[in-house]
Each structure stands twice: as C-alpha cells, then as structure tokens.
Design a protein around this motif. Structure first.
Motif, PDB file in Angstrom:
ATOM      1  N   ILE A   1       0.999  -1.285  -0.006  1.00  0.00           N
ATOM      2  CA  ILE A   1       0.073   0.023   0.234  1.00  0.00           C
ATOM      3  C   ILE A   1       0.843   1.114  -0.284  1.00  0.00           C
ATOM      4  N   VAL A   2       0.592   2.005  -0.891  1.00  0.00           N
ATOM      5  CA  VAL A   2       1.481   3.148  -1.142  1.00  0.00           C
ATOM      6  C   VAL A   2       0.952   4.598  -1.476  1.00  0.00           C
ATOM      7  N   ASP A   3       1.451   5.764  -0.985  1.00  0.00           N
ATOM      8  CA  ASP A   3       0.687   7.196  -1.547  1.00  0.00           C
ATOM      9  C   ASP A   3       0.723   6.896  -3.074  1.00  0.00           C
ATOM     10  N   LYS A   4      -0.338   7.554  -3.694  1.00  0.00           N
ATOM     11  CA  LYS A   4      -0.494   7.681  -5.112  1.00  0.00           C
ATOM     12  C   LYS A   4       0.571   8.758  -5.579  1.00  0.00           C
ATOM     13  N   PRO A   5       1.327   8.535  -6.483  1.00  0.00           N
ATOM     14  CA  PRO A   5       2.409   9.536  -7.117  1.00  0.00           C
ATOM     15  C   PRO A   5       1.628  10.601  -7.463  1.00  0.00           C
ATOM     16  N   VAL A   6       2.147  11.963  -7.259  1.00  0.00           N
ATOM     17  CA  VAL A   6       1.398  13.133  -7.737  1.00  0.00           C
ATOM     18  C   VAL A   6       2.196  13.464  -9.114  1.00  0.00           C
ATOM     19  N   VAL A   7       1.625  12.606 -10.000  1.00  0.00           N
ATOM     20  CA  VAL A   7       1.752  12.803 -11.487  1.00  0.00           C
ATOM     21  C   VAL A   7       0.411  12.467 -12.315  1.00  0.00           C
ATOM     22  N   GLU A   8       0.711  12.730 -13.669  1.00  0.00           N
ATOM     23  CA  GLU A   8      -0.460  12.193 -14.500  1.00  0.00           C
ATOM     24  C   GLU A   8      -0.808  10.864 -14.414  1.00  0.00           C
ATOM     25  N   GLU A   9      -1.889  10.567 -14.532  1.00  0.00           N
ATOM     26  CA  GLU A   9      -2.508   8.955 -14.454  1.00  0.00           C
ATOM     27  C   GLU A   9      -1.571   8.210 -15.242  1.00  0.00           C
ATOM     28  N   SER A  10      -1.171   8.604 -16.645  1.00  0.00           N
ATOM     29  CA  SER A  10      -0.623   7.950 -17.597  1.00  0.00           C
ATOM     30  C   SER A  10       0.933   7.715 -17.175  1.00  0.00           C
ATOM     31  N   GLU A  11       1.437   8.648 -16.174  1.00  0.00           N
ATOM     32  CA  GLU A  11       2.702   8.437 -15.511  1.00  0.00           C
ATOM     33  C   GLU A  11       2.851   7.518 -14.435  1.00  0.00           C
ATOM     34  N   ILE A  12       1.719   7.119 -13.891  1.00  0.00           N
ATOM     35  CA  ILE A  12       1.914   6.577 -12.519  1.00  0.00           C
ATOM     36  C   ILE A  12       2.849   5.397 -12.423  1.00  0.00           C
ATOM     37  N   SER A  13       2.721   4.421 -13.520  1.00  0.00           N
ATOM     38  CA  SER A  13       3.521   3.270 -13.620  1.00  0.00           C
ATOM     39  C   SER A  13       5.120   3.648 -13.776  1.00  0.00           C
ATOM     40  N   GLN A  14       5.316   4.750 -14.401  1.00  0.00           N
ATOM     41  CA  GLN A  14       6.820   4.913 -14.312  1.00  0.00           C
ATOM     42  C   GLN A  14       7.231   5.728 -13.053  1.00  0.00           C
ATOM     43  N   ALA A  15       6.345   6.208 -12.276  1.00  0.00           N
ATOM     44  CA  ALA A  15       6.792   6.827 -11.101  1.00  0.00           C
ATOM     45  C   ALA A  15       6.613   5.687  -9.914  1.00  0.00           C
ATOM     46  N   LEU A  16       5.614   4.826  -9.806  1.00  0.00           N
ATOM     47  CA  LEU A  16       5.680   3.741  -8.623  1.00  0.00           C
ATOM     48  C   LEU A  16       7.005   3.173  -8.357  1.00  0.00           C
ATOM     49  N   PRO A  17       7.981   2.743  -9.289  1.00  0.00           N
ATOM     50  CA  PRO A  17       9.176   2.024  -8.956  1.00  0.00           C
ATOM     51  C   PRO A  17      10.228   2.946  -7.684  1.00  0.00           C
ATOM     52  N   TRP A  18      10.011   4.219  -7.613  1.00  0.00           N
ATOM     53  CA  TRP A  18      10.532   5.147  -6.743  1.00  0.00           C
ATOM     54  C   TRP A  18       9.837   4.865  -5.411  1.00  0.00           C
ATOM     55  N   SER A  19       8.455   4.722  -5.273  1.00  0.00           N
ATOM     56  CA  SER A  19       7.648   4.430  -4.006  1.00  0.00           C
ATOM     57  C   SER A  19       7.966   3.040  -3.465  1.00  0.00           C
ATOM     58  N   ILE A  20       8.246   1.962  -4.557  1.00  0.00           N
ATOM     59  CA  ILE A  20       8.220   0.783  -3.967  1.00  0.00           C
ATOM     60  C   ILE A  20       9.530  -0.110  -3.481  1.00  0.00           C
ATOM     61  N   LYS A  21      10.579   0.617  -4.401  1.00  0.00           N
ATOM     62  CA  LYS A  21      11.719  -0.059  -4.363  1.00  0.00           C
ATOM     63  C   LYS A  21      12.237  -0.588  -3.136  1.00  0.00           C
ATOM     64  N   ASP A  22      11.928   0.058  -1.937  1.00  0.00           N
ATOM     65  CA  ASP A  22      12.742  -0.046  -0.566  1.00  0.00           C
ATOM     66  C   ASP A  22      11.881  -0.859   0.107  1.00  0.00           C
ATOM     67  N   MET A  23      10.579  -1.472  -0.471  1.00  0.00           N
ATOM     68  CA  MET A  23       9.524  -2.235   0.082  1.00  0.00           C
ATOM     69  C   MET A  23       9.663  -3.657  -0.191  1.00  0.00           C
ATOM     70  N   LEU A  24      10.510  -3.984  -1.270  1.00  0.00           N
ATOM     71  CA  LEU A  24      10.229  -5.179  -2.029  1.00  0.00           C
ATOM     72  C   LEU A  24      11.012  -6.255  -1.517  1.00  0.00           C
ATOM     73  N   ALA A  25      10.627  -7.446  -1.523  1.00  0.00           N
ATOM     74  CA  ALA A  25      11.399  -8.783  -1.056  1.00  0.00           C
ATOM     75  C   ALA A  25      12.365  -8.932  -2.012  1.00  0.00           C
ATOM     76  N   LYS A  26      12.385  -8.758  -3.294  1.00  0.00           N
ATOM     77  CA  LYS A  26      13.341  -8.787  -4.500  1.00  0.00           C
ATOM     78  C   LYS A  26      13.808  -7.522  -4.968  1.00  0.00           C
ATOM     79  N   PRO A  27      15.038  -7.469  -5.878  1.00  0.00           N
ATOM     80  CA  PRO A  27      15.417  -6.456  -6.651  1.00  0.00           C
ATOM     81  C   PRO A  27      14.410  -6.012  -7.418  1.00  0.00           C
ATOM     82  N   LEU A  28      14.312  -4.685  -7.465  1.00  0.00           N
ATOM     83  CA  LEU A  28      13.382  -3.963  -8.668  1.00  0.00           C
ATOM     84  C   LEU A  28      13.301  -4.754  -9.977  1.00  0.00           C
TER      85      LEU A  28
END
Length: 290
Positions: free
Chosen positions: A77-104
C-alpha cells in the motif's frame, strides 16, 4: 492484472475454445470449467510445462484466467504519486523499491486504486518476473492461452455480485494468512491480511469457541471500524466466511458477537471456490468490453 501477458502472441493448434478458471498454488493447479470443479493437476518444483501439458491434454483449446496463491505475490500500500495518470507506472518504482522482497529488476508490478475518488492510496501487486516468464513460455509451448491473472483479494469481489451494501468477506486458504476484504457494488474497497490464523481450517468447532472466535471478532471489528471511520462509509451489513473445516460453526460463533448476519460460503475446498471466481473473470471482462 488483465494486461499482464498481452505482449505475448500465443500460437496454438485449432481447437474449440474452452474457458477455465485456475487457482495456482506451489503444489497444484485447481481447475474450474463451466459448472464443475475438475480434478487438480499436481505442480512439482514449479514445472509449469509438465502441469500445462497435462492440462492441455485434458482440455485442448484452453483459455485461462489465473488466480495466484499468496505465495506468489506481495501486496504493498503506497501513496499515489503526484503525477499524471499516464505516468503512474513510471513513478511507482521510486515508491516501492525499498519495500520489495526482491530487487526491482527481478519483479513485475501492477496496481489498482480504491473505488473512492478521494483516496490517495494505491495497492501494488508485485510478482517475480521470472515466474511470469516461465508460466508464459510453458503455456505457449503447450498451446494454452493465458487471458489474465488476478489475486484472491480481487477475485473475492465476484462472490457477492453487485450487492449495493458493503459486506465483509473472511477468506482463509489452508496454511495462509487470513484475508479480510470489504466488497461493495462488486468492487474491492479495502483489504488486509491478518496474522495468527494460518491454521484456522484445522481448528475444531470446540476449540474455536475457546477464544479463537472472540479473537477473530476483534480483528473483524477493527476492519469494520476502519471502513466506517477512516473511509467514511456506511456500516457493513453482513459478514461472509470462506474457509475449510468448521466454517459453519465459526460463522455461528461470530454471529454471537455481531448484529450483522454472518453466513458461511459453501465449498468443499477454498481452492475450488477461488478457481470458480477466476472463471467469473471471463464474464466480467466481456461486460467491460461491451
């Protein structure tokens, strides 16, 4: 996760199309076709080719909707990136990279949003990239088409149809964390996993009455309170129990602690029901296209 494998072009011999819902665990594929649960197919050491080959021999022309067991994915569960809807997928790696069980670089992720328009949270589903690749290649080699992949939290939303009032579903797969999901109008409004109930399916009715049902009631109440106070929603009107073992007895014990009606969802195995709910994705996908 409907578009997860859209980039793959699957070649297959000409067979009449057969739609199947499949629940995937590390040990087996549980298959549902039309109005019947089929015999499970063993999955040994993640040998997808062997399992899919068996499936293809049983049911040529298979098109699959898969629902993954919790062993195969991570929910964030992460905060929604403050970007255009079309850019969310590109912005999410920065939000989740430190929460992952495996490398991004080793994972694939997708996300879904709350039906509430004022929510600033996203739920991110993370799956091992190699797993998806191995499944896709094996399916292609066996003439099987994977139409889509989902997770139990999303599949459960089909169990209640388009009921207008919010309902809480308790879903427990054997040896897995308990999942709680609030469904309203066929949509998933909130979900959470609850630790400490992994063996709920194996607890006798008598032992359930010795504190287990009461402890579980506290967890249900926390979820219901959060749904009302934090999400500012109308109260949950009923509770559904989807589990193996003493399901009806647990429903009765829980009903003693709540004003809401508590009922058990009939099933022999939860895997069978989840495969059935995966199958329901076909009709929902057709409705979306229409």
């Amino acid at each position: 996760m409907e578009k997860l494998l859209s980039k793959f072009a699957f070649w297959q011999k000409k067979h009449e199309r057969v739609d199947l819902g499949v629940h995937v665990t590390p040990d087996a594929l549980t298959v549902y076709q039309a109005d019947a649960a089929l015999r499970p197919i063993p999955l040994t050491d993640h040998n997808w080719h062997e399992a899919f080959e068996t499936l293809a021999k049983r049911t040529p022309g298979a098109h699959l909707q898969l629902v993954l067991n919790a062993a195969y994915y991570q929910l964030l569960i992460v905060d929604k990136p403050v970007v255009e809807e079309s850019e969310i997928s590109q912005a999410l790696p920065w939000s989740i990279k430190d929460m992952l069980a495996k490398p991004l670089s080793e994972v694939h992720f997708d996300y879904f949003e709350s039906p509430q328009s004022n929510s600033n949270k996203l739920t991110v589903v993370v799956v091992e990239r190699q797993l998806l690749s191995n499944m896709a290649v094996a399916a292609q080699n066996c003439g099987i088409v994977i139409e889509g992949i989902t997770i139990p939290e999303m599949a459960i939303s089909h169990v209640l149809g388009d009921a207008s009032q919010a309902q809480l579903v308790l879903c427990h797969e054997p040896n897995q964390e308990l999942k709680l999901a609030v469904i309203k109008q066929g949509q998933l409004f909130m979900q959470r996993s609850v630790r400490g109930f992994n063996q709920l399916h194996s607890i006798s009715a008598q032992d359930l009455s010795l504190g287990v049902a009461d402890n579980l009631s506290l967890e249900l109440q926390r979820s219901m309170d959060y749904f009302e106070s934090q999400l500012r929603q109308a109260p949950i009107t009923s509770i559904k129990v989807l589990m193996e073992g003493a399901s009806e007895e647990l429903a009765q014990l829980l009903s003693n602690n709540f004003d809401q009606q508590v009922t058990s969802i009939a099933c022999t195995r939860v895997a069978d029901k989840l495969a059935e709910l995966a199958y329901a994705e076909f009709s929902y996908s057709q409705q979306e296209v229409a």
